[in-house]
Scaffold this motif. Structure first.
Motif, short mmCIF file in Angstrom:
data_model
loop_
_atom_site.label_atom_id
_atom_site.label_comp_id
_atom_site.label_asym_id
_atom_site.label_seq_id
_atom_site.Cartn_x
_atom_site.Cartn_y
_atom_site.Cartn_z
N UNK A 1 0.88 -1.17 0.00
CA UNK A 1 0.00 0.00 0.00
C UNK A 1 0.91 1.22 0.00
N UNK A 2 1.05 1.88 -1.13
CA UNK A 2 2.02 2.96 -1.26
C UNK A 2 1.80 4.03 -0.19
N UNK A 3 2.92 4.40 0.42
CA UNK A 3 2.88 5.40 1.48
C UNK A 3 2.39 4.87 2.81
N UNK A 4 2.03 3.57 2.90
CA UNK A 4 1.47 3.03 4.14
C UNK A 4 2.09 1.70 4.56
N UNK A 5 2.22 0.76 3.64
CA UNK A 5 2.69 -0.58 3.99
C UNK A 5 3.73 -1.03 2.97
N UNK A 6 4.88 -1.49 3.46
CA UNK A 6 5.93 -1.98 2.57
C UNK A 6 6.47 -3.32 3.06
N UNK A 7 6.87 -4.15 2.14
CA UNK A 7 7.44 -5.46 2.43
C UNK A 7 8.91 -5.41 2.01
N UNK A 8 9.82 -5.39 3.00
CA UNK A 8 11.24 -5.20 2.75
C UNK A 8 11.94 -6.55 2.74
N UNK A 30 18.26 -13.03 3.48
CA UNK A 30 17.23 -13.35 4.47
C UNK A 30 16.00 -13.83 3.72
N UNK A 31 15.52 -15.00 4.08
CA UNK A 31 14.41 -15.59 3.33
C UNK A 31 13.09 -14.88 3.52
N UNK A 32 12.81 -14.47 4.75
CA UNK A 32 11.49 -13.89 5.03
C UNK A 32 11.57 -12.37 5.01
N UNK A 33 10.61 -11.70 4.36
CA UNK A 33 10.61 -10.24 4.34
C UNK A 33 10.11 -9.66 5.67
N UNK A 34 10.38 -8.39 5.86
CA UNK A 34 9.87 -7.63 6.99
C UNK A 34 8.77 -6.71 6.47
N UNK A 35 7.59 -6.85 7.02
CA UNK A 35 6.47 -6.00 6.59
C UNK A 35 6.34 -4.83 7.56
N UNK A 36 6.52 -3.62 7.03
CA UNK A 36 6.49 -2.42 7.85
C UNK A 36 5.24 -1.60 7.52
#
Length: 426
Positions: A44-51, A56-62
């Motif tokens: 969700x641009x400007x709100x939620x990002x998956x880094x 590292x296998x699993x992303x970090x969702x911010x």
């Protein structure tokens, strides 16, 4: 005991002014200044990002929580690549002369790692990002919070009619630590808790240089002599306006009062602070700035602002999970207390370590704590106006705040409001 959540912060100085640096690092949709990032999916641009990090296998969702002129607060959910959970962080920038200072601070619980290992890993990430963005790291600084438990009151308290023993509210002592040295904010009261506090400070491995006393209530400093005996190189200080009230608490009458509440538990040797002669406490180049705020649950009161931790520490201006001590206030003083809250709010710090904090409180985030303290004062005022007895006042406030700790505090506060009325009409 240590608080459930850990704090970590790193700060860096930039040669460029804040507006220029913030244009580089302050966009949630731009992580090019962060090293080790493989790619980012914007859910969700400007709100939620998956880094996605390299290796590292699993992303970090911010998820972005708030975004202001020169600060943004965000959380992340992580399936296991980082040793933290319940993460809340703030990235903030300040102008400083011709340049600027960025702080990146967070609170979280350690998961799958020891506390210090989790802190170290997160601090290392912040350092790498700030340096990659062009900043020069300031010396490390850490925020560590010790919380005493609720203390049973042994003496008779006539306003308390429950069969359950009355208790004194849980209190904090805050250790701000640099590479070698440390500053303690407040020093508790009973022999047992101060002994545990001393052991806790020693376990940090830091050289205690200063103890700062926020205000004149003895439950925040009667342990001072024991702390100074354990760390003979340290000095104890308070703002000059606090000194007469702290000295009064060391008088025979006040010591007898505290001894009646906690018989056999008050240190035999007591000491008070000396007046500060500087506007701040220097800790390895970091400024810890005491700020006089006037009325809180007593007057005068103060807090300590620590820009490089994005934090305010100590004092009874803000409470966390505990009924406010209002026994020494009337409506006018509670209005002054609201002005003190405004002063803390204007510091715009992300974290507030309160002088009275429920041991199980889950967060030191400033915004909800400031709002909750304001709301409690206003609800108490409304309840006083609507009540014809202390029992009715207690009932109203318990209905509004059934989850808060230490109901004796509320009972004593309610009793004081009606005793004031009786004195006024006598």
């Amino acid at each position: 005991m240590d608080v459930p959540r850990l704090h970590v912060a790193r700060a860096a100085r930039f040669d460029q002014p804040a507006a220029e640096v913030w244009a580089r690092i302050g966009k949630f949709d731009d992580v090019t200044w962060m090293p080790g990032v493989d790619h980012v999916n914007y859910l969700e641009h400007g709100r939620v990002r998956e880094v996605h990090l390299h290796g590292v296998g699993s992303p970090v969702t911010e998820r972005l929580i708030t975004s202001m002129a020169w600060a943004m607060t965000f959380t992340f959910s992580d399936p296991g690549s980082l040793p933290v959970a319940d993460y809340l962080a703030t990235l903030r920038i300040h102008d400083e002369g011709d340049g600027s200072v960025v702080t990146w601070s967070a609170e979280f619980t350690a998961r799958g790692a020891e506390n210090e290992a989790a802190r170290s890993q997160m601090a290392g990430w912040y350092e790498a990002c700030l340096q990659n963005a062009g900043g020069e790291l300031l010396p490390p600084l850490s925020l560590n919070v010790y919380v005493s438990d609720y203390k049973p009151i042994s003496g008779a308290v006539p306003e308390w009619k429950s069969s359950t023993p009355a208790t004194w509210p849980a209190s904090t002592a805050t250790l701000v630590a640099g590479v070698t040295d440390a500053v303690l904010i407040d020093a508790l009261i009973t022999v047992k808790e101060v002994s545990e506090l001393v052991d806790w400070i020693k376990a940090s491995g830091k050289n205690l240089t200063t103890v700062y006393v926020t205000h004149g209530h003895a439950d925040h400093f009667l342990g001072l002599a024991a702390v100074l005996a354990a760390f003979p190189g340290a000095t104890a200080v308070a703002l000059p306006e606090v000194m007469p009230f702290a000295d009064e608490q060391l008088s025979e009458g006040y010591l007898a009062y505290w001894g009646s509440l906690f018989p056999g538990q008050i240190p035999e040797t007591v000491a008070g602070p000396t007046p500060m002669t500087s506007n701040y406490i220097d800790l390895e180049g970091h400024k810890l700035v005491p700020i006089s705020v006037g009325q809180s649950d007593t007057d005068p009161s103060s807090v300590v602002y620590i820009r490089d931790l994005d934090a305010v520490a100590g004092g009874d201006v803000i409470y966390n999970g505990i009924h406010l001590w209002l026994a020494q206030t009337d409506a006018a003083k509670r209005e002054e207390w609201e002005a003190a809250i405004d002063m803390v709010d204007e510091l715009d710090a992300s974290w507030v370590v309160t002088g009275h904090r429920d041991p199980a409180a889950q967060s030191d985030a400033s915004t909800p704590l400031i709002a909750a303290t304001r709301a409690y004062l206003r609800d108490f005022n409304a309840s006083v106006a609507q009540s014809d007895s202390e029992e009715a006042l207690v009932a109203q406030m318990l209905k509004r705040y059934p989850e808060l700790g230490n109901p004796y505090t509320l009972t004593a506060s309610a009793a004081a409001q009606f005793s004031k009325d009786e004195e006024a009409t006598a």
